[in-house]
Structure formats: structure tokens, C-alpha cells
Design a protein around this motif. Structure first.
Motif, mmCIF file in Angstrom:
data_model
loop_
_atom_site.group_PDB
_atom_site.id
_atom_site.type_symbol
_atom_site.label_atom_id
_atom_site.label_comp_id
_atom_site.label_asym_id
_atom_site.label_seq_id
_atom_site.Cartn_x
_atom_site.Cartn_y
_atom_site.Cartn_z
ATOM 1 N N SER A 39 27.310 -16.188 1.765
ATOM 2 C CA SER A 39 27.795 -16.315 3.137
ATOM 3 C C SER A 39 27.210 -15.221 4.022
ATOM 4 C CB SER A 39 29.323 -16.257 3.140
ATOM 5 O OG SER A 39 29.815 -16.312 4.441
ATOM 6 N N LEU A 40 27.174 -14.009 3.511
ATOM 7 C CA LEU A 40 26.625 -12.893 4.271
ATOM 8 C C LEU A 40 25.127 -13.085 4.528
ATOM 9 C CD1 LEU A 40 27.096 -10.029 5.473
ATOM 10 C CD2 LEU A 40 26.394 -9.159 3.243
ATOM 11 N N VAL A 41 24.385 -13.504 3.520
ATOM 12 C CA VAL A 41 22.939 -13.702 3.664
ATOM 13 C C VAL A 41 22.650 -14.803 4.679
ATOM 14 C CG1 VAL A 41 20.885 -14.530 2.446
ATOM 15 C CG2 VAL A 41 22.319 -12.783 1.410
ATOM 16 N N LEU A 42 23.424 -15.898 4.634
ATOM 17 C CA LEU A 42 23.194 -16.980 5.584
ATOM 18 C C LEU A 42 23.505 -16.548 7.013
ATOM 19 C CD1 LEU A 42 24.528 -20.090 3.644
ATOM 20 C CD2 LEU A 42 22.163 -19.476 4.132
ATOM 21 N N ARG A 43 24.523 -15.727 7.185
ATOM 22 C CA ARG A 43 24.843 -15.246 8.538
ATOM 23 C C ARG A 43 23.760 -14.297 9.062
ATOM 24 N NH1 ARG A 43 31.110 -15.150 9.705
ATOM 25 N NH2 ARG A 43 31.627 -16.980 8.483
ATOM 26 N N VAL A 44 23.253 -13.413 8.203
ATOM 27 C CA VAL A 44 22.188 -12.495 8.630
ATOM 28 C C VAL A 44 20.914 -13.273 8.937
ATOM 29 C CG1 VAL A 44 20.675 -10.640 7.804
ATOM 30 C CG2 VAL A 44 23.142 -10.485 7.461
ATOM 31 N N LEU A 45 20.596 -14.253 8.105
ATOM 32 C CA LEU A 45 19.410 -15.083 8.351
ATOM 33 C C LEU A 45 19.569 -15.871 9.650
ATOM 34 C CD1 LEU A 45 16.685 -16.067 7.239
ATOM 35 C CD2 LEU A 45 17.936 -17.882 6.076
ATOM 36 N N GLY A 46 20.759 -16.384 9.912
ATOM 37 C CA GLY A 46 21.015 -17.110 11.150
ATOM 38 C C GLY A 46 20.867 -16.214 12.367
ATOM 39 N N ALA A 47 21.405 -14.995 12.277
ATOM 40 C CA ALA A 47 21.268 -14.055 13.399
ATOM 41 C C ALA A 47 19.806 -13.695 13.623
ATOM 42 C CB ALA A 47 22.094 -12.802 13.134
ATOM 43 N N ALA A 48 19.051 -13.533 12.542
ATOM 44 C CA ALA A 48 17.625 -13.223 12.682
ATOM 45 C C ALA A 48 16.881 -14.383 13.343
ATOM 46 C CB ALA A 48 17.021 -12.908 11.316
ATOM 47 N N MET A 49 17.266 -15.615 13.005
ATOM 48 C CA MET A 49 16.598 -16.768 13.623
ATOM 49 C C MET A 49 16.935 -16.883 15.110
ATOM 50 S SD MET A 49 16.744 -19.685 10.684
ATOM 51 C CE MET A 49 15.594 -20.797 11.456
ATOM 52 N N VAL A 50 18.190 -16.584 15.461
ATOM 53 C CA VAL A 50 18.562 -16.615 16.882
ATOM 54 C C VAL A 50 17.797 -15.542 17.656
ATOM 55 C CG1 VAL A 50 20.465 -16.184 18.487
ATOM 56 C CG2 VAL A 50 20.819 -17.676 16.522
ATOM 57 N N LEU A 51 17.709 -14.344 17.095
ATOM 58 C CA LEU A 51 16.958 -13.276 17.764
ATOM 59 C C LEU A 51 15.468 -13.589 17.835
ATOM 60 C CD1 LEU A 51 18.751 -10.114 16.370
ATOM 61 C CD2 LEU A 51 18.907 -11.086 18.672
ATOM 62 N N SER A 52 14.938 -14.211 16.800
ATOM 63 C CA SER A 52 13.508 -14.522 16.814
ATOM 64 C C SER A 52 13.189 -15.669 17.763
ATOM 65 C CB SER A 52 13.016 -14.850 15.405
ATOM 66 O OG SER A 52 13.597 -16.057 14.952
ATOM 67 N N SER A 53 14.201 -16.487 18.110
ATOM 68 C CA SER A 53 13.938 -17.554 19.076
ATOM 69 C C SER A 53 13.593 -16.982 20.460
ATOM 70 C CB SER A 53 15.136 -18.497 19.172
ATOM 71 O OG SER A 53 16.226 -17.870 19.809
ATOM 72 N N THR A 54 14.146 -15.814 20.778
ATOM 73 C CA THR A 54 13.752 -15.168 22.036
ATOM 74 C C THR A 54 12.582 -14.206 21.826
ATOM 75 O OG1 THR A 54 15.415 -13.455 21.678
ATOM 76 C CG2 THR A 54 16.051 -15.332 23.025
ATOM 77 N N GLY A 55 12.499 -13.627 20.633
ATOM 78 C CA GLY A 55 11.417 -12.685 20.341
ATOM 79 C C GLY A 55 10.054 -13.328 20.271
ATOM 80 N N ILE A 56 10.017 -14.625 20.071
ATOM 81 C CA ILE A 56 8.731 -15.330 19.993
ATOM 82 C C ILE A 56 7.990 -15.271 21.335
ATOM 83 C CG2 ILE A 56 9.298 -17.701 20.658
ATOM 84 C CD1 ILE A 56 8.054 -18.585 18.040
ATOM 85 N N TRP A 57 8.751 -15.088 22.415
ATOM 86 C CA TRP A 57 8.136 -15.008 23.738
ATOM 87 C C TRP A 57 7.615 -13.608 24.040
ATOM 88 C CZ3 TRP A 57 6.986 -19.306 26.173
ATOM 89 C CH2 TRP A 57 7.648 -20.468 25.792
ATOM 90 N N LEU A 58 8.012 -12.613 23.244
ATOM 91 C CA LEU A 58 7.563 -11.241 23.462
ATOM 92 C C LEU A 58 6.285 -10.912 22.694
ATOM 93 C CD1 LEU A 58 11.039 -9.490 23.254
ATOM 94 C CD2 LEU A 58 9.786 -10.208 25.305
ATOM 95 N N MET A 59 5.872 -11.787 21.783
ATOM 96 C CA MET A 59 4.673 -11.541 20.979
ATOM 97 C C MET A 59 3.418 -11.707 21.834
ATOM 98 S SD MET A 59 5.460 -13.413 17.305
ATOM 99 C CE MET A 59 4.232 -14.569 17.707
ATOM 100 N N PRO A 60 2.482 -10.809 21.658
ATOM 101 C CA PRO A 60 1.208 -11.009 22.371
ATOM 102 C C PRO A 60 0.422 -12.124 21.681
ATOM 103 C CG PRO A 60 1.091 -9.050 21.014
ATOM 104 C CD PRO A 60 2.501 -9.562 20.917
ATOM 105 N N GLY A 61 -0.260 -12.886 22.435
ATOM 106 C CA GLY A 61 -1.021 -13.988 21.851
ATOM 107 C C GLY A 61 -1.860 -14.646 22.918
ATOM 108 N N ALA A 62 -2.063 -15.926 22.745
ATOM 109 C CA ALA A 62 -2.840 -16.679 23.736
ATOM 110 C C ALA A 62 -2.090 -16.626 25.058
ATOM 111 C CB ALA A 62 -3.025 -18.110 23.274
ATOM 112 N N ALA A 63 -2.671 -15.977 25.998
ATOM 113 C CA ALA A 63 -1.984 -15.714 27.255
ATOM 114 C C ALA A 63 -1.898 -16.980 28.106
ATOM 115 C CB ALA A 63 -2.698 -14.609 28.014
ATOM 116 N N TYR A 64 -0.682 -17.461 28.237
ATOM 117 C CA TYR A 64 -0.367 -18.557 29.146
ATOM 118 C C TYR A 64 -1.170 -19.824 28.901
ATOM 119 C CZ TYR A 64 1.808 -14.540 31.280
ATOM 120 O OH TYR A 64 2.534 -13.421 31.488
#
Length: 177
Positions: free
Chosen positions: A41-66
Motif C-alpha cells: 500500500s505504501l509503495v503504491l501510494r509513493v509511486l502514485g504521488a511520483a506519477m502525479v508530480l511527473s505529470s507536471t514535471g514533464i513540462w519542465l524538461m528541456p527538449g525539443a523546443a515548442y
């Protein structure tokens, strides 16, 4: 999924002189379902929180600009991560597990599930006389309909819970070996 067996005790502190099994005639027996592995239960909650945070963090990664095609892929991936993360965080919510009550006074089985507001709601109510049979296995008890089909399978761990339940149902419901 295993069950944490709970036996409600007499609050006055006075038990009948006949012993523990005499209490089975007066007090309801409660089986509460819990996740069988707290670490899972703890691992699934931490993994879920990481996925929620990475859903916004994906926009902060440098990459193909626009790049328009890349932006469309990022939107799809971030929406997937957001919903999958929320689902993983809510998958083992302890309030979502039902409770099974074996009431010896009313001679009935009640399965209660908590609503969104936290109030218990009866989802199944069956009298002992309307049950076809019962079978006790190593770590579970199975209740069958009159036609022989499986009604419910409940996990139990403690031997005293098994014996109390057997005492409640004996003489009312046929017990299969």
C-alpha cells in the motif's frame, strides 16, 4: 487479501461463566478486510504521488523546443500519468473495504460498506436460515446459496474466530467438511 479478525468484546467487563464460546451466542462476530501487505500500500501510494508530480514535471524538461507534435505527446503522457497516479494512490483505501457482521441475535449475515461520507451502508443481508451451507477451509470460510452456488468467501486467520463462527452457524446452517 487477508482479514484482520476482530471480536467485539463485552464493554461491561462481565463475561458469562460458560466461557469464551458462550460469548458467541450474544456478540456479533466482525470480519474486517484490510490489505494483506502494508508495504504494498505504501509503495503504491509513493509511486502514485511520483506519477502525479511527473505529470507536471514533464513540462519542465528541456527538449525539443515548442515542437507541436512533441507538445501533443507531452499532453497525452501527462494526462495518463496524472490519472494513473491518482488511481494508484486510491487503490488501497482502507475505508473502501467492506465489513462482514455475523449477528447471533438476529441470526443474520450483514456486509457493510462505507459510503463517501463515511456512513456504513448495508450491501448484503441474509438470514442464517436462507443460507444453503458453509465450508470452513484453512484460511477462509465459504458461504453457499441453497442451490449450491458460492455466495461469499471470507478470509479468516485466527482459530478462535473460526471456532466462534462455527458455533454460531452450527445447528442452523449445514456445515460441509
Amino acid at each position: 487479501m487477508t482479514a484482520t479478525d476482530q471480536i467485539q468484546t463485552n464493554t461491561s467487563g462481565t463475561a458469562p461463566a460458560r466461557g469464551l464460546y458462550a460469548m458467541a451466542e450474544a456478540l456479533p462476530l466482525v470480519l474486517t478486510f484490510r490489505p494483506n501487505w502494508q508495504l504494498r500500500s505504501l509503495v503504491l501510494r509513493v509511486l502514485g504521488a511520483a506519477m502525479v508530480l511527473s505529470s507536471t514535471g514533464i513540462w519542465l524538461m528541456p527538449g525539443a523546443a515548442y515542437d507541436p507534435e512533441m507538445a501533443l505527446i507531452k499532453i497525452g503522457v501527462s494526462i495518463f500519468f496524472l490519472f494513473a497516479g491518482i488511481a494508484l494512490m486510491m487503490i488501497n483505501d482502507p475505508d473502501s473495504h467492506p465489513d462482514a457482521y455475523f449477528d447471533p441475535i438476529r441470526r443474520e449475515l450483514r456486509v457493510l460498506q462505507r459510503s463517501n461520507k463515511g456512513r456504513p451502508r448495508t450491501v448484503l443481508r441474509r438470514g442464517y436460515d436462507s443460507l444453503g451451507s458453509v465450508r470452513f477451509k484453512d484460511r477462509s470460510v465459504e458461504l453457499f446459496e441453497i442451490d449450491g452456488s458460492l455466495l461469499i468467501r471470507l478470509p479468516i486467520n485466527v482459530g478462535t474466530t473460526r471456532q466462534l463462527l462455527r458455533d454460531q452457524l452450527s445447528g442452523v446452517v449445514p456445515i460441509l467438511s
